[in-house]
Design a protein around this motif. Structure first.
Motif, PDB file in Angstrom:
ATOM      1  N   LEU A 129     -23.213 -24.357   5.944  1.00 19.58           N
ATOM      2  CA  LEU A 129     -23.169 -23.750   4.609  1.00 19.58           C
ATOM      3  C   LEU A 129     -22.056 -24.359   3.764  1.00 19.58           C
ATOM      4  CD1 LEU A 129     -23.750 -19.978   5.485  1.00 19.58           C
ATOM      5  CD2 LEU A 129     -25.294 -21.467   4.193  1.00 19.58           C
ATOM      6  N   SER A 130     -20.904 -24.609   4.366  1.00 19.44           N
ATOM      7  CA  SER A 130     -19.789 -25.174   3.599  1.00 19.44           C
ATOM      8  C   SER A 130     -20.081 -26.599   3.143  1.00 19.44           C
ATOM      9  CB  SER A 130     -18.506 -25.138   4.435  1.00 19.44           C
ATOM     10  OG  SER A 130     -18.574 -26.050   5.516  1.00 19.44           O
ATOM     11  N   GLU A 131     -20.889 -27.325   3.928  1.00 16.20           N
ATOM     12  CA  GLU A 131     -21.287 -28.665   3.501  1.00 16.20           C
ATOM     13  C   GLU A 131     -22.227 -28.583   2.291  1.00 16.20           C
ATOM     14  OE1 GLU A 131     -20.744 -31.904   6.280  1.00 16.20           O
ATOM     15  OE2 GLU A 131     -19.222 -30.787   5.177  1.00 16.20           O
ATOM     16  N   ARG A 132     -23.063 -27.561   2.296  1.00 13.46           N
ATOM     17  CA  ARG A 132     -24.033 -27.407   1.207  1.00 13.46           C
ATOM     18  C   ARG A 132     -23.388 -26.786  -0.037  1.00 13.46           C
ATOM     19  NH1 ARG A 132     -29.964 -24.871   2.265  1.00 13.46           N
ATOM     20  NH2 ARG A 132     -29.968 -26.682   3.672  1.00 13.46           N
ATOM     21  N   TYR A 133     -22.421 -25.878   0.173  1.00 15.55           N
ATOM     22  CA  TYR A 133     -21.777 -25.184  -0.956  1.00 15.55           C
ATOM     23  C   TYR A 133     -20.250 -25.318  -0.831  1.00 15.55           C
ATOM     24  CZ  TYR A 133     -26.418 -23.035  -0.905  1.00 15.55           C
ATOM     25  OH  TYR A 133     -27.775 -22.824  -0.881  1.00 15.55           O
ATOM     26  N   PRO A 134     -19.715 -26.505  -1.062  1.00 14.28           N
ATOM     27  CA  PRO A 134     -18.274 -26.740  -0.844  1.00 14.28           C
ATOM     28  C   PRO A 134     -17.353 -25.971  -1.783  1.00 14.28           C
ATOM     29  CG  PRO A 134     -19.297 -28.630  -1.939  1.00 14.28           C
ATOM     30  CD  PRO A 134     -20.416 -27.720  -1.530  1.00 14.28           C
ATOM     31  N   SER A 135     -17.878 -25.468  -2.907  1.00 14.41           N
ATOM     32  CA  SER A 135     -17.028 -24.756  -3.865  1.00 14.41           C
ATOM     33  C   SER A 135     -17.040 -23.241  -3.661  1.00 14.41           C
ATOM     34  CB  SER A 135     -17.464 -25.075  -5.302  1.00 14.41           C
ATOM     35  OG  SER A 135     -18.808 -24.675  -5.524  1.00 14.41           O
ATOM     36  N   SER A 136     -17.730 -22.747  -2.646  1.00 16.18           N
ATOM     37  CA  SER A 136     -17.816 -21.307  -2.414  1.00 16.18           C
ATOM     38  C   SER A 136     -16.470 -20.753  -1.949  1.00 16.18           C
ATOM     39  CB  SER A 136     -18.888 -20.994  -1.369  1.00 16.18           C
ATOM     40  OG  SER A 136     -18.828 -19.641  -0.970  1.00 16.18           O
ATOM     41  N   THR A 137     -15.992 -19.722  -2.631  1.00  6.57           N
ATOM     42  CA  THR A 137     -14.709 -19.109  -2.273  1.00  6.57           C
ATOM     43  C   THR A 137     -14.785 -18.419  -0.920  1.00  6.57           C
ATOM     44  OG1 THR A 137     -14.312 -18.714  -4.627  1.00  6.57           O
ATOM     45  CG2 THR A 137     -12.907 -17.553  -3.076  1.00  6.57           C
TER      46      THR A 137
END
Length: 262
Positions: free
Chosen positions: A103-111
């Motif tokens: 998920l962090s690779e797909r959404y790197p700007s997620s807080t």
């Protein structure tokens, strides 16, 4: 049941809502997906053995990745500034940590995902994150990874230093910003410790050489070296030009030495 259901029920009752309506709504709208998933997992594990649990976990993980909404997740995280309990419960398990990585690779700007990565790093799982490109986008996570790599290198000597540099190189040289951050830290340590920072100086030089030899980006490493030493970048400064020439050619020409001396 949604994790926030209890909060909304309490708000409804405090505002004077009828308890009967609350029970009726809960009974008619409850789907029990989480409970159903646990029941299916238990029944299939009983029927086919523990190995089937891994397949179920993978299937659930893929579904979560497909349906994850980073905006909703960040709103939920922003309300309390803390990770939800269900996220914290997942992080001790490697399969769910891998899902967080995806998920962090797909959404790197997620807080929320950034906070989850920090929590994972704080729990001592830095080794899992060294190959994670999104970790380098979160400065606080990257500093944890950098510290972990340096701790592993600290017992090294001249004979085995290169053998222990692999993890540090993969962590630092992955992106331009991680290389800059690492060299900035090393530069600050050298300024503070002076001659006692020879080991850090050697590591910084080895990283610079790696950027030269493997990434074919000599100008990047040169510019960062010049900037950290307070020199101008882009031409027009005789000292900076001379230093850049010496770094790039690995040779101190007489004219460059004269420029620096003067």
């Amino acid at each position: 049941m949604e994790p926030t259901a209890e909060k909304f029920v309490n708000q409804y009752l405090e505002a004077g809502g009828a308890p009967f309506n609350t029970m009726n709504l809960l009974m008619t709208s409850y789907e029990g997906l989480a409970a159903m998933a646990n029941m299916v997992n238990r029944d299939m594990t009983t029927a086919f053995g523990p190995s089937v649990s891994t397949a179920i976990t993978d299937a659930v993980g893929r579904k979560i990745v497909e349906s994850f909404d980073p905006q909703k997740a960040d709103v939920e995280y922003g309300e309390t500034g803390q990770l939800p309990e269900y996220i914290e419960a997942m992080l001790p398990h490697q399969d769910w940590r891998k899902m967080i990585y995806r998920l962090s690779e797909r959404y790197p700007s997620s807080t929320m995902l950034s906070a989850a990565l920090q929590h994972i790093a704080d729990q001592g799982y830095q080794a899992e994150m060294t190959l994670l490109s999104s970790a380098s986008l979160h400065t606080h996570v990257f500093y944890s990874l950098l510290a972990e790599c340096l701790e592993k290198i600290s017992p090294a000597n001249e004979e085995n230093l290169q053998e222990k540099m692999g993890e540090l190189i993969s962590t630092v040289c992955r992106r331009e910003q991680t290389y800059l951050l690492a060299q900035y830290v090393f530069h600050g340590v050298q300024q503070k410790l002076g001659p006692q920072a020879m080991g850090i100086r050697r590591i910084a030089q080895d990283l610079e050489s790696y950027m030269f030899d493997n990434y074919k980006r000599p100008q990047l490493a040169i510019n960062i070296r010049l900037l950290l030493n307070g020199l101008a970048v882009g031409g027009g400064d005789r000292i900076a030009d001379a230093v850049a020439s010496i770094i790039q050619d690995a040779y101190a020409a007489a004219g460059d030495v004269a420029s620096i001396y003067n």
